[in-house]
Design an enzyme around this catalytic site. Sequence first.
Site, short mmCIF file in Angstrom:
data_model
loop_
_atom_site.label_atom_id
_atom_site.label_comp_id
_atom_site.label_asym_id
_atom_site.label_seq_id
_atom_site.Cartn_x
_atom_site.Cartn_y
_atom_site.Cartn_z
N GLN A 107 0.85 -1.20 0.00
CA GLN A 107 0.00 0.00 0.00
C GLN A 107 0.88 1.25 0.00
O GLN A 107 1.54 1.54 1.00
CB GLN A 107 -0.86 -0.02 1.27
CG GLN A 107 -1.79 1.15 1.46
CD GLN A 107 -2.61 1.01 2.75
OE1 GLN A 107 -2.18 0.37 3.71
NE2 GLN A 107 -3.78 1.60 2.77
N GLY A 108 0.88 1.99 -1.11
CA GLY A 108 1.75 3.18 -1.24
C GLY A 108 0.99 4.47 -1.02
O GLY A 108 0.70 5.20 -1.98
N TYR A 109 0.67 4.76 0.23
CA TYR A 109 -0.02 6.01 0.57
C TYR A 109 0.98 7.00 1.20
O TYR A 109 1.23 8.06 0.66
CB TYR A 109 -1.14 5.77 1.60
CG TYR A 109 -2.43 5.18 1.08
CD1 TYR A 109 -2.54 4.58 -0.15
CD2 TYR A 109 -3.57 5.22 1.88
CE1 TYR A 109 -3.74 4.04 -0.59
CE2 TYR A 109 -4.78 4.69 1.47
CZ TYR A 109 -4.86 4.09 0.23
OH TYR A 109 -6.05 3.57 -0.18
N SER A 120 4.56 -1.24 4.25
CA SER A 120 4.67 -2.58 4.82
C SER A 120 4.82 -3.62 3.72
O SER A 120 4.10 -3.60 2.71
CB SER A 120 3.41 -2.92 5.63
OG SER A 120 3.25 -2.02 6.68
N GLU A 149 -9.91 -1.62 5.16
CA GLU A 149 -8.84 -1.92 6.12
C GLU A 149 -9.38 -1.91 7.55
O GLU A 149 -8.92 -2.66 8.40
CB GLU A 149 -7.74 -0.85 5.98
CG GLU A 149 -6.49 -1.14 6.80
CD GLU A 149 -5.33 -0.20 6.46
OE1 GLU A 149 -5.50 0.69 5.61
OE2 GLU A 149 -4.27 -0.37 7.06
N SER A 194 -3.58 7.80 13.33
CA SER A 194 -3.14 7.87 14.73
C SER A 194 -4.32 8.16 15.67
O SER A 194 -5.38 8.60 15.23
CB SER A 194 -2.07 8.96 14.89
OG SER A 194 -2.67 10.22 14.74
N GLU A 253 -4.66 10.63 17.69
CA GLU A 253 -5.05 12.06 17.64
C GLU A 253 -6.00 12.29 16.45
O GLU A 253 -6.99 13.02 16.57
CB GLU A 253 -3.80 12.95 17.50
CG GLU A 253 -2.94 13.02 18.75
CD GLU A 253 -2.05 11.79 18.94
OE1 GLU A 253 -1.96 10.94 18.02
OE2 GLU A 253 -1.45 11.65 20.03
C1 LIG Z 1 3.79 -0.44 11.53
C2 LIG Z 1 3.37 0.56 10.49
C3 LIG Z 1 3.01 0.11 9.23
C4 LIG Z 1 2.63 1.04 8.25
N1 LIG Z 1 2.32 0.57 6.98
C5 LIG Z 1 2.01 1.46 6.01
C6 LIG Z 1 1.77 1.01 4.67
O1 LIG Z 1 1.84 -0.19 4.35
N2 LIG Z 1 1.48 1.92 3.71
C7 LIG Z 1 1.40 3.26 4.00
O2 LIG Z 1 1.11 4.03 3.08
N3 LIG Z 1 1.65 3.73 5.25
C8 LIG Z 1 1.95 2.86 6.27
N4 LIG Z 1 2.21 3.32 7.55
C9 LIG Z 1 2.22 4.77 7.80
C10 LIG Z 1 1.10 5.28 8.67
O3 LIG Z 1 -0.11 5.33 7.96
C11 LIG Z 1 1.54 6.67 9.19
O4 LIG Z 1 2.63 6.46 10.07
C12 LIG Z 1 0.45 7.40 9.90
O5 LIG Z 1 -0.56 7.79 9.00
C13 LIG Z 1 0.98 8.67 10.63
O6 LIG Z 1 1.70 9.47 9.75
P1 LIG Z 1 3.19 9.95 10.10
O7 LIG Z 1 3.99 8.76 10.51
O8 LIG Z 1 3.68 10.76 8.94
O9 LIG Z 1 3.07 10.88 11.38
P2 LIG Z 1 2.64 12.41 11.40
O10 LIG Z 1 1.44 12.62 10.55
O11 LIG Z 1 3.84 13.26 11.15
O12 LIG Z 1 2.21 12.56 12.92
C14 LIG Z 1 3.16 12.70 13.98
C15 LIG Z 1 2.37 12.94 15.27
O13 LIG Z 1 1.61 14.16 15.15
C16 LIG Z 1 0.23 13.90 15.39
N5 LIG Z 1 -0.58 14.71 14.48
C17 LIG Z 1 -0.45 14.83 13.13
N6 LIG Z 1 -1.40 15.64 12.62
C18 LIG Z 1 -2.17 16.03 13.68
C19 LIG Z 1 -3.34 16.83 13.79
N7 LIG Z 1 -3.90 17.42 12.73
N8 LIG Z 1 -3.87 17.01 15.04
C20 LIG Z 1 -3.32 16.42 16.14
N9 LIG Z 1 -2.20 15.62 16.08
C21 LIG Z 1 -1.65 15.43 14.87
C22 LIG Z 1 0.05 12.42 15.08
O14 LIG Z 1 -1.07 11.88 15.76
C23 LIG Z 1 1.36 11.82 15.56
O15 LIG Z 1 1.31 11.63 16.96
C24 LIG Z 1 2.60 2.42 8.54
C25 LIG Z 1 2.97 2.87 9.83
C26 LIG Z 1 3.36 1.95 10.79
C27 LIG Z 1 3.74 2.48 12.15
#
Ligand SMILES: Cc1cc2nc3c(=O)[nH]c(=O)nc-3n(C[C@H](O)[C@H](O)[C@H](O)COP(=O)(O)OP(=O)(O)OC[C@H]3O[C@@H](n4cnc5c(N)ncnc54)[C@H](O)[C@@H]3O)c2cc1C
Length: 381
Positions: free
Chosen positions: A124-126, A159, A242, A360, A362
Amino acid sequence: MNGDFRQQLRAWLADNLRGEFAKLRGVGGPGREHEQYELRREWDRKLAKAGWSCLGWPVEHGGRGASTQEQVIFYEEYAAANAPARVNHIGEELLGPTLIAFGTPEQQSRFLPKILAVEELWCQGYSEPGAGSDLASVSTTATVDGDDWVITGQKVWTSLAHEADWCFVLARTEPGSRRREGLSYLLVPMRQPGVQVRPIRQLTGTSEFNEVFFDNARTAKDMVVGEVGDGWRVAMATLAFERGVATLGQQVGFRRELDALIDLAKRNGAIDDPVIKERLTRSWIGLEVMRAHALRTLSRKDPGYEASVSKLVWARWHRELGELAMQVRGPESMVAVDGDLDEWQRLYLFSRADTIYGGSDEIQRTIIAERVLGLPKEPRA
Ligand SMILES: Cc1cc2nc3c(=O)[nH]c(=O)nc-3n(C[C@H](O)[C@H](O)[C@H](O)COP(=O)(O)OP(=O)(O)OC[C@H]3O[C@@H](n4cnc5c(N)ncnc54)[C@H](O)[C@@H]3O)c2cc1C
């Protein structure tokens, strides 16, 4: 009918988790995807040949058209047999249903049989370095060149990209477009010179997710799902799958972990500590509540905000289970012998990710606050 279904499945699992497959019992899953990967792929193929995969897909697409209740039974029996975590879940539970809902007949006949047969694996490339929670900030681009799309950009946390043959990619196809407009949902082959996969090492020491670089990668022009520019809608539908029936399988894994932890507490005497006994009981109750919530809401076509409620509840529950496991293990849980983690240490470390991926905590709370409670909107950048 359900009784037959349960009996047939139970008998099939007992007959087939034997010989070399016997060593797959309890193997695989988040934080443990490296375990027996090739043999688990063989196991998925065996399940598929016997008609025990893609249960919820309609019969005309090769599934069994199974009801939600039958799928619940499947997961219950699968867990009771201690059968291994599946390797094909992204294709089976995310892309397959998306193609069934939005794909062209050509895309359906090209891809669904290969997912069914476990011949092609998907990722999944999001997410991107600048677009995680704020997915609408996706900046990977795709432009048309002759009969192809040419894709350039970087995805992250992808992943199982290192095992995948194909990736569904959210990319910006209208130059200058902003936010949710101008995005498309593209199917991109992974094994080509324009795609580079770099594993990311996790806290657990293993690498299940990756950085993926697209540098003039190519895919055919008809590999767009839904309309060009309407990718946001398709991407959200995949997220709904999902967070839908797919979560049942996950809860079954939770049950297995909790049962094993209770067993450990009985064996090592931790159960005599009244605080641990109470926390284990609370954990058991929490799991029953999650199961009831899932059964009540999953049969609905659009679970809506309830998906956010369940994401919040299960992620917190599972993280607390990881912490409780450390308490049950006692001071020894602080030591990794020869750098190797046992299943409890792995659970503790990997479950820190639960409150991040799939949206997340939040973000889920903001959805509930704004869309359900009608509270004032968060300021947007
Ligand atoms: C084990 C694992 C597997 C994953 N697999 C995939 C995958 O296969 N494909 C894929 O595309 N992605 C995948 N992801 C990515 C996942 O979807 C993102 O990590 C997630 O959406 C959070 O984005 P970020 O890591 O950029 O954190 P950020 O968006 O930078 O957030 C950092 C922190 O800030 C908080 N935050 C951000 N915006 C706000 C807001 N507006 N208000 C309040 N708080 C906020 C967040 O809650 C978090 O605590 C995976 C992640 C993990 C951990």
